[in-house]
Design a protein around this motif. Structure first.
Motif, PDB file in Angstrom:
ATOM      1  N   VAL A   1       0.548  -1.309  -0.019  1.00  0.00           N
ATOM      2  CA  VAL A   1      -0.147  -0.011   0.059  1.00  0.00           C
ATOM      3  C   VAL A   1       1.094   1.186   0.001  1.00  0.00           C
ATOM      4  O   VAL A   1       0.352   2.413  -0.715  1.00  0.00           O
ATOM      5  CB  VAL A   1      -1.004   0.165   1.072  1.00  0.00           C
ATOM      6  CG1 VAL A   1      -1.695   1.532   1.341  1.00  0.00           C
ATOM      7  CG2 VAL A   1      -2.097  -0.845   0.874  1.00  0.00           C
ATOM      8  N   ASP A   2       2.113   1.192   0.797  1.00  0.00           N
ATOM      9  CA  ASP A   2       2.870   2.400   1.077  1.00  0.00           C
ATOM     10  C   ASP A   2       3.223   2.817  -0.613  1.00  0.00           C
ATOM     11  O   ASP A   2       3.714   4.195  -0.684  1.00  0.00           O
ATOM     12  CB  ASP A   2       3.882   2.279   1.890  1.00  0.00           C
ATOM     13  CG  ASP A   2       3.302   1.973   3.210  1.00  0.00           C
ATOM     14  OD1 ASP A   2       2.115   1.967   3.266  1.00  0.00           O
ATOM     15  OD2 ASP A   2       4.094   1.597   4.012  1.00  0.00           O
ATOM     16  N   THR A   3       3.703   1.999  -1.382  1.00  0.00           N
ATOM     17  CA  THR A   3       4.173   2.315  -2.602  1.00  0.00           C
ATOM     18  C   THR A   3       3.344   2.305  -3.758  1.00  0.00           C
ATOM     19  O   THR A   3       3.517   2.709  -4.921  1.00  0.00           O
ATOM     20  CB  THR A   3       5.507   1.368  -2.996  1.00  0.00           C
ATOM     21  OG1 THR A   3       5.169   0.136  -2.622  1.00  0.00           O
ATOM     22  CG2 THR A   3       6.475   1.439  -1.722  1.00  0.00           C
TER      23      THR A   3
ATOM     24  N   PRO B   1      -5.621  16.483  -5.476  1.00  0.00           N
ATOM     25  CA  PRO B   1      -4.180  16.095  -5.608  1.00  0.00           C
ATOM     26  C   PRO B   1      -3.350  17.323  -5.886  1.00  0.00           C
ATOM     27  O   PRO B   1      -3.837  18.109  -6.404  1.00  0.00           O
ATOM     28  CB  PRO B   1      -3.881  15.017  -6.887  1.00  0.00           C
ATOM     29  CG  PRO B   1      -5.114  15.391  -7.502  1.00  0.00           C
ATOM     30  CD  PRO B   1      -6.067  15.620  -6.586  1.00  0.00           C
ATOM     31  N   SER B   2      -1.996  17.467  -5.050  1.00  0.00           N
ATOM     32  CA  SER B   2      -1.258  18.459  -5.102  1.00  0.00           C
ATOM     33  C   SER B   2      -0.591  18.608  -6.548  1.00  0.00           C
ATOM     34  O   SER B   2      -0.351  17.588  -7.034  1.00  0.00           O
ATOM     35  CB  SER B   2      -0.138  18.221  -3.856  1.00  0.00           C
ATOM     36  OG  SER B   2       0.926  19.202  -4.286  1.00  0.00           O
ATOM     37  N   PRO B   3      -0.350  19.805  -7.022  1.00  0.00           N
ATOM     38  CA  PRO B   3       0.377  19.757  -8.547  1.00  0.00           C
ATOM     39  C   PRO B   3       1.779  19.604  -8.204  1.00  0.00           C
ATOM     40  O   PRO B   3       2.322  18.879  -9.307  1.00  0.00           O
ATOM     41  CB  PRO B   3       0.233  21.499  -8.539  1.00  0.00           C
ATOM     42  CG  PRO B   3      -1.030  21.708  -7.689  1.00  0.00           C
ATOM     43  CD  PRO B   3      -1.255  20.928  -6.621  1.00  0.00           C
TER      44      PRO B   3
ATOM     45  N   PHE C   1      -0.649   9.234  -2.287  1.00  0.00           N
ATOM     46  CA  PHE C   1      -0.437  10.687  -2.995  1.00  0.00           C
ATOM     47  C   PHE C   1      -1.673  11.398  -2.620  1.00  0.00           C
ATOM     48  O   PHE C   1      -1.667  12.376  -3.066  1.00  0.00           O
ATOM     49  CB  PHE C   1      -0.135  10.195  -4.222  1.00  0.00           C
ATOM     50  CG  PHE C   1       1.142   9.494  -4.839  1.00  0.00           C
ATOM     51  CD1 PHE C   1       2.370   9.574  -3.822  1.00  0.00           C
ATOM     52  CD2 PHE C   1       0.910   8.495  -5.568  1.00  0.00           C
ATOM     53  CE1 PHE C   1       3.350   8.947  -4.360  1.00  0.00           C
ATOM     54  CE2 PHE C   1       2.122   7.642  -5.845  1.00  0.00           C
ATOM     55  CZ  PHE C   1       3.455   7.814  -5.220  1.00  0.00           C
ATOM     56  N   TYR C   2      -2.866  10.959  -2.187  1.00  0.00           N
ATOM     57  CA  TYR C   2      -4.119  11.681  -2.087  1.00  0.00           C
ATOM     58  C   TYR C   2      -4.599  11.761  -0.627  1.00  0.00           C
ATOM     59  O   TYR C   2      -4.551  12.848  -0.091  1.00  0.00           O
ATOM     60  CB  TYR C   2      -4.918  10.858  -2.948  1.00  0.00           C
ATOM     61  CG  TYR C   2      -6.283  11.412  -3.203  1.00  0.00           C
ATOM     62  CD1 TYR C   2      -6.659  12.645  -3.483  1.00  0.00           C
ATOM     63  CD2 TYR C   2      -7.388  10.870  -2.873  1.00  0.00           C
ATOM     64  CE1 TYR C   2      -7.877  13.381  -3.809  1.00  0.00           C
ATOM     65  CE2 TYR C   2      -8.795  11.221  -2.885  1.00  0.00           C
ATOM     66  CZ  TYR C   2      -9.090  12.653  -3.357  1.00  0.00           C
ATOM     67  OH  TYR C   2     -10.248  13.018  -3.477  1.00  0.00           O
ATOM     68  N   GLU C   3      -4.773  10.499   0.180  1.00  0.00           N
ATOM     69  CA  GLU C   3      -5.488  10.676   1.201  1.00  0.00           C
ATOM     70  C   GLU C   3      -4.563  10.998   2.336  1.00  0.00           C
ATOM     71  O   GLU C   3      -4.598  11.962   3.229  1.00  0.00           O
ATOM     72  CB  GLU C   3      -6.216   9.382   1.697  1.00  0.00           C
ATOM     73  CG  GLU C   3      -7.165   9.427   2.913  1.00  0.00           C
ATOM     74  CD  GLU C   3      -6.180   8.844   4.209  1.00  0.00           C
ATOM     75  OE1 GLU C   3      -6.750   8.946   5.242  1.00  0.00           O
ATOM     76  OE2 GLU C   3      -5.087   8.464   3.963  1.00  0.00           O
TER      77      GLU C   3
END
Length: 242
Positions: A20-22, A207-209, A29-31
């Protein structure tokens, strides 16, 4: 339902521990970045309950921020994975969040619950216990499926229905697994939370740019970045004990 959740997440525990981490961009990348923005950079000496710890990613982060962490999960397999991750740096217990919690009144400064509560039908007993074990003014931070996502992705006929849904996850270690969860409206989420807590912040993550420059996120971004800019998948609520 409880037995089904335990069985499913025991099967999924190796995937959560190893991949899950990768490999799960929605988590990595989102939550997780959106949740961590709402947690202070220092929790030195504060008591924090990780409610639904899974394989222990948040447990480890909270330890790193200086907190005294207690981590609980319904799945013994997840508890074992969390223990492998954090060893004796946290107390890790098998615990049912729908029942009375084995903690003293006012035991915690914070409760952090990541993508867990949508597996619980009735939140009221759980939130009653969360309120009890938090200190006056203590903070509850949780993330769940966004009602819009469940309603549209699973093509439900009635937005206002509180209902049990399922979908099949095909995972590397576990293979195909049917996961069951409850869908509820935004007003139910807000109203049930505000019965016992003062809501401080509602976040519908985007999500962050910066992810577009992250090589590890490139494949995930190619599939999900544009969609999640306009189509929320998760909802985050930060609230305090009244």
């Amino acid at each position: 339902m409880k037995e089904k959740v335990i069985e499913v997440y025991n099967k999924l525990s190796r995937d959560y521990e190893l991949h899950v981490d990768t490999k799960s961009g929605h988590n990595a990348f989102y939550e997780r970045p959106a949740m961590m923005k709402l947690i202070p950079h220092h929790l030195n000496g504060l008591a924090v309950l990780d409610a639904g710890c899974a394989a222990g990613w948040y447990t480890e982060q909270l330890i790193g921020l200086g907190a005294r962490v207690t981590a609980v999960d319904f799945s013994p397999g997840m508890v074992e994975a969390c223990v492998r991750r954090v060893s004796d740096r946290a107390e890790v217990l098998t615990c049912d969040l729908t029942e009375q919690l084995p903690f003293a009144t006012g035991a915690f400064d914070w409760i952090v619950s990541s993508l867990t509560l949508h597996y619980i039908d009735d939140w009221r007993p759980t939130f009653q216990e969360f309120q009890r074990v938090l200190k006056p003014g203590g903070t509850l931070l949780f993330s769940v499926h966004h009602p819009f996502m469940d309603y549209t992705m699973l093509d439900r006929p009635d937005y206002f229905a509180h209902e049990l849904l399922s979908e099949v996850w095909n995972k590397e270690e576990a293979g195909p697994v049917e996961v069951m969860f409850y869908r509820r409206t935004m007003q139910e989420i807000i109203n049930v939370t505000s019965e016992r807590f003062a809501i401080d912040r509602i976040v519908e993550p985007q999500p962050s740019p910066e992810l577009l420059n992250n090589p590890e996120a490139r494949e995930w971004c190619s599939r999900w970045f544009e969609r999640l800019l306009t189509y929320p998948h998760f909802l985050i609520v930060k609230a305090c004990v009244r």
